[in-house]
Structures are given as C-alpha cells and as structure tokens.
Write a protein that holds these residues in place. Structure first.
Motif, short mmCIF file in Angstrom:
data_model
loop_
_atom_site.label_atom_id
_atom_site.label_comp_id
_atom_site.label_asym_id
_atom_site.label_seq_id
_atom_site.Cartn_x
_atom_site.Cartn_y
_atom_site.Cartn_z
N THR A 1 -4.09 10.30 4.33
CA THR A 1 -3.31 11.30 4.61
C THR A 1 -2.02 11.59 4.04
N LEU A 2 -1.33 10.93 3.92
CA LEU A 2 0.92 11.08 3.62
C LEU A 2 0.70 11.76 2.02
N CYS B 1 -6.05 0.26 16.46
CA CYS B 1 -5.01 0.42 15.03
C CYS B 1 -4.65 1.94 14.86
N VAL B 2 -3.03 1.93 15.27
CA VAL B 2 -2.78 3.91 15.33
C VAL B 2 -1.68 3.14 14.37
N ILE B 3 -1.30 4.28 13.49
CA ILE B 3 -0.01 4.05 12.56
C ILE B 3 0.31 5.03 13.03
N GLU B 4 1.82 5.14 12.91
CA GLU B 4 2.55 6.79 13.26
C GLU B 4 3.77 6.33 12.09
N ALA B 5 3.26 7.57 11.11
CA ALA B 5 4.22 7.41 9.57
C ALA B 5 5.32 9.03 10.03
N ARG B 6 6.58 8.78 9.98
CA ARG B 6 8.00 9.44 9.95
C ARG B 6 8.27 9.94 9.00
N SER C 1 1.16 -1.32 -0.32
CA SER C 1 -0.10 -0.41 -0.25
C SER C 1 0.77 1.34 -0.17
N LEU C 2 1.78 1.12 1.11
CA LEU C 2 2.33 2.16 1.16
C LEU C 2 4.27 2.79 0.18
N ALA C 3 4.47 1.23 -0.96
CA ALA C 3 5.72 1.11 -2.19
C ALA C 3 6.09 2.45 -2.54
N LYS D 1 10.36 8.37 1.59
CA LYS D 1 9.96 9.82 1.55
C LYS D 1 9.92 9.50 3.23
N ILE D 2 9.00 8.10 3.69
CA ILE D 2 9.19 7.63 5.30
C ILE D 2 10.07 6.22 5.57
N THR D 3 11.05 7.37 6.75
CA THR D 3 12.22 6.65 7.70
C THR D 3 11.67 5.31 8.42
N ARG D 4 10.51 6.49 9.52
CA ARG D 4 9.77 4.45 10.56
C ARG D 4 8.62 4.31 9.98
#
Length: 104
Positions: A93-94, A58-63, A28-30, A35-38
């Motif tokens: 959101t991203l 479920c909480v997903i946190e993108a850095r 999904s996020l390929a 752009k995302i480190t973690r």
C-alpha cells in the motif's frame, strides 16, 4: 520513524513480540523511513480464550508525513502470521501510495 505497539489482554509475550516485530518492521519498511512519522501496530485475539480459525488480528497504521493515515488489517491463526500478512499489505500500500504521489 517511531514504532508503537498495542496489544489486547489476550496476547502474551508483549516485550518479546515487540522486539521481534520492531526488527521486522525496520527491515521491511526501511526505504519508507524518511516518509513515515509513526507506525502503530495493534495485535489482538478476537475470540479471547476460545479457539477459532483466523481469530488473531493485526492492524498496522502508518502515518506518512503531510498525508492521511493508512491502515491495513490481517487475520490469521497466529499473531505472527497475522503480523506478517499485515506487514506485506502495508508495504504494498505504501509503495503504491508513494508511486502515485511521484506521478503528480
């Protein structure tokens, strides 16, 4: 992009879930991988042993690199549904965040 999973004591099958969810995140996020480190995924059952409606969280946190962390939360009646709802939210959101960044 490093993917980290955290579960509370009420979520079973941690290794199985981690393997499945990692592959779903990769698919999904390929396009955001560079752009995302973690990415942190937090899974939990808010009612513990009791049953309830939409008690799985479920909480997903993108850095993103050089940006503040972005987090989304989803609730559902199963861990898998909550994960997929949160994954859809973080993807949208991203997309919005990086599109706005291009405009400036």
């Amino acid at each position: 992009m490093k993917i980290q999973f955290n579960t509370d004591k009420n979520v079973e099958g941690h290794q199985r879930l981690e393997t499945y969810f990692s592959s779903e995140v990769d698919k999904s996020l390929a396009r955001f991988e560079d752009k995302i480190t973690r990415l942190e995924v937090h899974l939990g059952d808010e009612n513990s042993e009791k049953t309830g409606v939409n008690d799985k969280r479920c909480v997903i946190e993108a850095r993103p690199a050089k940006m503040q962390p972005i987090a989304v939360t989803a609730h559902a009646d199963s861990v898998e549904k909550a994960f997929h709802l949160a994954l859809d939210k973080i993807k949208k959101t991203l997309s919005t965040t990086f599109e706005k960044q291009k405009e400036y």
